[in-house]
Design an enzyme around this catalytic site. Structure first.
Site, short mmCIF file in Angstrom:
data_model
loop_
_atom_site.label_atom_id
_atom_site.label_comp_id
_atom_site.label_asym_id
_atom_site.label_seq_id
_atom_site.Cartn_x
_atom_site.Cartn_y
_atom_site.Cartn_z
N ARG A 32 0.83 -1.23 0.00
CA ARG A 32 0.00 0.00 0.00
C ARG A 32 0.86 1.27 0.00
NH1 ARG A 32 -5.40 1.80 1.60
NH2 ARG A 32 -5.30 3.59 2.99
N ILE A 86 -7.13 7.80 -1.19
CA ILE A 86 -7.05 6.33 -1.20
C ILE A 86 -7.90 5.90 -0.01
CG2 ILE A 86 -4.85 6.43 0.09
CD1 ILE A 86 -3.99 3.81 -1.11
N SER A 87 -8.81 4.93 -0.23
CA SER A 87 -9.75 4.53 0.82
C SER A 87 -9.04 3.90 2.01
CB SER A 87 -10.76 3.53 0.27
OG SER A 87 -11.41 4.03 -0.87
N GLN A 88 -9.71 3.97 3.17
CA GLN A 88 -9.26 3.28 4.38
C GLN A 88 -9.08 1.78 4.07
OE1 GLN A 88 -12.57 3.03 7.00
NE2 GLN A 88 -11.36 2.75 8.85
N PRO A 89 -8.02 1.15 4.59
CA PRO A 89 -7.79 -0.27 4.31
C PRO A 89 -9.02 -1.15 4.57
CG PRO A 89 -5.90 0.63 5.48
CD PRO A 89 -6.94 1.72 5.43
#
Ligand code: SAH
Length: 218
Positions: free
Chosen positions: A42, A68-71
């Site tokens: 990531r 970028i979205s939260q994991p």
């Protein structure tokens, strides 16, 4: 050992912690999704000055006003897509390319569309550098989908439209799933599964994504 080997190990440890504390602890259990998220680096998908925050439990800015979205959200959407190794998947909203890379670990081929030219170009370069040959990036408005490659086993949308774009439903196989955040300010994550008789809709939970822009807003 070189300095970069050392930092590589540190990122591997951070990634392992991300999977146990943010994903498994919240109930994600699909072993293929967990393995994919243990594998995809990531930190390679975030701007260099933010790399040390890459494995934290929140979204991060990636430029052009996007994130970028939260994991955890990436994990949930990947699990809901229910991909097998032969699957063909369409993503709308490439952004950094991270979600596409996770999908690329799960499926045979990923087609991903990004409306912002700089983001499409930089995601394409990152994915090439990391060797993701089965991921195809196109710059454009994802509203129309990717008709030349349809039908898809799953369509994953990572920007929120006010309503479901019909072309994305049309481009699903029977048995295929559209995973999508819907709404303006109050959004929910939804799954629309195409059956032989129609569409089955499930609401998962409230989310907050950037808006899907372009034709869907007209
Ligand atoms: N999946 C990304 C995060 C997406 S953020 C990742 O893993 O990093 C949402 C992205 O959707 C933004 O990059 C935004 O530019 C893009 N987007 C918004 N509307 C779009 C549209 N109509 N077609 C394609 N991309 C769109």
């Amino acid at each position: 050992m070189t300095a970069s080997d050392e930092s590589g190990d540190a990122y591997t440890r951070q990634r392992e912690r991300m999977v146990t504390r943010q994903l498994e602890a919240r109930g994600l259990s699909d072993p293929r999704v967990l393995a994919a998220m243990r594998k995809v680096p990531r930190h390679e998908f975030v701007p260099e000055h933010l790399r040390r925050h890459a494995y934290e439990d929140h979204p991060l800015p990636i430029g052009s006003g996007q994130t970028i979205s939260q994991p955890y959200i990436v994990g949930v959407m990947s699990e809901l897509a229910r991909l097998d190794a032969s699957a063909k998947v369409l993503e709308i909203g490439t952004g950094s390319g991270y979600q596409a890379a996770v999908l690329g670990e799960l499926a045979a081929e990923v087609f991903t569309i990004e409306i912002v030219e700089e983001l499409a170009a930089s995601a394409d370069a990152t994915l090439d550098r990391l060797g993701y040959t089965g991921i195809h990036v196109r710059q454009g408005d994802g509203y129309a989908g990717w008709p030349e490659e349809a039908p898809f086993d799953a369509v994953v949308v990572t920007a929120a439209p006010p309503r479901i774009p019909q072309p994305l439903i049309d481009q699903l196989k029977v048995g295929g799933r559209l995973v999508i955040p819907v709404g303006n300010w109050d959004q929910s994550l939804e799954v629309h599964e195409k059956t032989s008789t129609g569409i089955e809709r499930k609401v998962i939970f409230p989310v907050r994504f950037v808006p899907m822009v372009g034709d869907v807003q007209k």
